[in-house]
Design a protein around this motif. Structure first.
Motif, mmCIF file in Angstrom:
data_model
loop_
_atom_site.group_PDB
_atom_site.id
_atom_site.type_symbol
_atom_site.label_atom_id
_atom_site.label_comp_id
_atom_site.label_asym_id
_atom_site.label_seq_id
_atom_site.Cartn_x
_atom_site.Cartn_y
_atom_site.Cartn_z
ATOM 1 N N LYS A 188 33.901 49.501 37.719
ATOM 2 C CA LYS A 188 35.294 49.191 37.408
ATOM 3 C C LYS A 188 36.130 50.411 37.752
ATOM 4 N N THR A 189 36.906 50.303 38.804
ATOM 5 C CA THR A 189 37.662 51.440 39.315
ATOM 6 C C THR A 189 39.144 51.255 39.040
ATOM 7 N N VAL A 190 39.748 52.242 38.371
ATOM 8 C CA VAL A 190 41.192 52.222 38.153
ATOM 9 C C VAL A 190 41.868 52.750 39.414
ATOM 10 N N LEU A 191 42.607 51.885 40.071
ATOM 11 C CA LEU A 191 43.312 52.282 41.285
ATOM 12 C C LEU A 191 44.544 53.112 40.957
ATOM 13 N N VAL A 192 45.297 52.693 39.949
ATOM 14 C CA VAL A 192 46.486 53.427 39.513
ATOM 15 C C VAL A 192 46.791 53.009 38.076
ATOM 16 N N SER A 193 47.298 53.947 37.294
ATOM 17 C CA SER A 193 47.667 53.659 35.907
ATOM 18 C C SER A 193 49.182 53.652 35.758
#
Length: 293
Positions: A188-193
């Motif tokens: 699960k990769t956070v691309l942008v917050s």
């Protein structure tokens, strides 16, 4: 009759029948009909030889240096490719909605009320959609496919190609290993917050603000999959907090993800005193505004 006599897959074409282009594609892809592969090459390029020239030029242009075709069917020994390149070509094929729809069917009915079964289908109940499943003496058992890992919004495709498999027992073992381990290579990769600073605006009079992401976006991505980022923004001289200034787009193996950007604080007008005491940037800004019109 040539392919039938050679025990190669073929669906008959009878003089006087009317076939649509889609039916040709269905017969070639689902039924693995070599007759239809040749016929499509002649229809689209004038001859099989012309198709071979065009196909190899396309492969070279698009970076498939390890793949070569010498015929339209893949039966000739000179037609060859690497597993990694054929997996990439499988991804391209499934990205085409027409081809993806064709391969989703178990069978279709074509001209002459002929039923064409999907001979590429294999272990579909385990999330595998076959694109090509074939055997030749020189290439062995070959299988190009898409494996869907996960379900619903978390479903992620993996594209693969097994070449020179000696038998189905070996292919089944390789597929079972892939299916059982594939999920472990996803993260699960956070691309942008939300609130992440993507671009910075600095004014000649000392104000500073940032274009920040308006939302958090994450995605299941293969550990080795590349993710590239493209930022598109508008020039800003003054603006209120929350002003939309552009967007950031992440290119992932499962599609593009776009998030809007907005100012995280106000960029105020410097006022008449600053303008009078700093004529150079005012003149430059005026000239630029006239040039942009």
């Amino acid at each position: 009759m040539k392919y039938i006599s050679e025990s190669a897959r073929s669906i008959s074409l009878i003089a006087g029948e009317t076939w649509s282009e889609q039916q040709y594609l269905q017969s070639m892809l689902l039924g693995s009909s070599n007759t239809h592969a040749d016929a499509l090459a002649r229809w689209a390029f004038g001859s099989v030889d012309a198709y071979v020239v065009a196909a190899n030029a396309w492969l070279a242009k698009n970076g498939y240096a390890g793949t070569t075709v010498v015929d339209a069917t893949g039966l000739a020994e000179g037609s060859q490719g690497t597993a990694s390149e054929l997996a990439a070509l499988a991804a391209r094929a499934f990205a085409d909605p027409v081809l993806a729809d064709i391969m989703s069917h178990d069978s279709v009915v074509v001209a002459g009320n002929r039923k064409v079964d999907n001979v590429a289908a294999y272990r579909a109940d385990e999330g595998i959609t076959g694109l090509s499943r074939s055997f030749t003496d020189s290439a062995g058992l070959c299988f190009l496919f898409r494996l869907t890992v996960g379900t619903g919004v978390d479903a992620v495709p993996l594209y693969g190609a097994y070449l020179r498999e000696p038998d189905y027992e070996t292919l089944d073992g390789d597929l079972s290993t892939l299916i059982s381990t594939a999920a472990a290579t996803l993260t699960k990769t956070v691309l942008v917050s939300q609130g992440d600073r993507v671009v910075t605006y600095t004014t000649p009079w000392g104000d500073e603000a940032h274009g920040v992401a308006v939302a958090t976006k994450s995605q299941l991505i293969w550990l080795t999959a590349p993710v590239t980022k493209t930022v598109t923004v508008e020039p800003v001289t003054t603006g209120a907090k929350g002003t939309r200034v552009g967007q950031v787009t992440f290119k992932t193996p499962t599609g593009d993800v776009t998030v809007l950007l907005e100012l995280d604080r106000r960029i105020a007008d410097p006022g008449p005193v600053w303008r009078m005491t700093h004529p150079a940037p005012v003149i430059d800004a005026f000239i630029k505004s006239r040039t942009d019109q």
